[in-house]
Design an enzyme around this catalytic site. Sequence first.
Site, PDB file in Angstrom:
ATOM      1  CB  SER A 241       4.199  24.901  56.595  1.00 59.33           C
ATOM      2  OG  SER A 241       4.358  25.746  57.466  1.00 59.33           O
TER       3      SER A 241
ATOM      4  CB  CYS B  23     -14.299  37.226  62.183  1.00 65.53           C
ATOM      5  SG  CYS B  23     -13.179  38.441  62.601  1.00 65.53           S
TER       6      CYS B  23
ATOM      7  CG  HIS C  89     -14.503  38.531  67.204  1.00 66.15           C
ATOM      8  ND1 HIS C  89     -13.381  38.149  67.900  1.00 66.15           N
ATOM      9  CD2 HIS C  89     -14.301  38.931  66.021  1.00 66.15           C
ATOM     10  CE1 HIS C  89     -12.364  38.045  66.927  1.00 66.15           C
ATOM     11  NE2 HIS C  89     -12.798  38.626  65.776  1.00 66.15           N
TER      12      HIS C  89
END
Length: 340
Positions: A43, A133, A246
Amino acid sequence: MHKKEFNVVIAGATGLVGGQMITCLEESEFPIKNINFLASSRSAGKKLDFKGEKIVVQEMTEKSFKGNDIALFSAGGSTSKKFAPKAAESGCIVVDNSSYWRKDKDVPLIVPEVNPHAIKDYVKKGIIANPNCSTIQMVVALNPIYRNYGIKRLVISTYQSVSGTGKKAVDELFEQTRDIVNSKEIKKDVYPHQIAFNCLPHIDSFLDTGYSKEEMKMVDETIKIFEDEKIGITATTVRVPVFYSHSESVNIETEKHVTPEQIRNLLVNAPGIEVLDDPSNNIYPLATNASGKDTTFVGRIRQDQSIENGIDMWIVADNIRKGAATNTVQIAELLAEKYL
Ligand code: A2P
């Protein structure tokens, strides 16, 4: 007095979480003097926007961190393993989103609404870890209950979106769904099975115990964050064909008796939480509504009728925001405000 400003690095700026970290920083009041975007050599040279300015992405090297104050990492575990200590050695404090440093006893694992006091230990290694998470959204919702009523045991089932795996997984769910509805052959690259129209009880690799690593992250990280080894925890983590956010079913056995009404009153006033709990009017947390928000949504709060002190609830949050980027930026804000 002149407010201090910081040189900030985003390590993994081209990724899903890195991109959201950029958005969260743009939205926040975090005092930035200069920002650098790092990624792999693939990148390097690419340009990304930050507050209307084009910033050129650079290849991450050991020298990238010199002269910087804080690095927000989301470039995978092996990159964090290699580069986080190098950043810390150059005086740049790391807030790491990977799982690599989370269990290290000299690395604080922080959810600012839950255990802000523990951040002081950043001095030991110069690294602070952002939890998994699924753990973050669960402990935000559990914290007021834990502090007021105590928690003996948790039984958890998760319904986790594909964005938790990264950009390629989001594309795979989209492409498989499109191909199936067009009666075409599907491609499987990211997951071992078809994810479209399916549920995979498999997140991260399996251990000899039969649990997956993702399940054990929820167990170990919750214990580390609450600093309480006595809580019994068992989890089943499942990948579902949802793009973002989630959802979790959590069964809580409390130390003291508590009613759903008391839990609702407690959570309504707790930081970072919104209670959506009116099932007769179809009101409960949904992945589609949580996406793009920083709030943890809680609903379906009810008494577990099978035990004396039990509560069931449904917890939903955007895994890329509160589950990753937002929490990382909040950690950086806490660090800058209290310690730098
Ligand atoms: P790149 O885009 O150049 O591959 P995601 O989890 O969404 O796939 O994002 C992963 C992020 O981590 C990307 O920004 C990716 O950069 C970066 N990354 C992956 N491997 C490396 C590496 N070896 N060195 C630096 N950055 C890396």
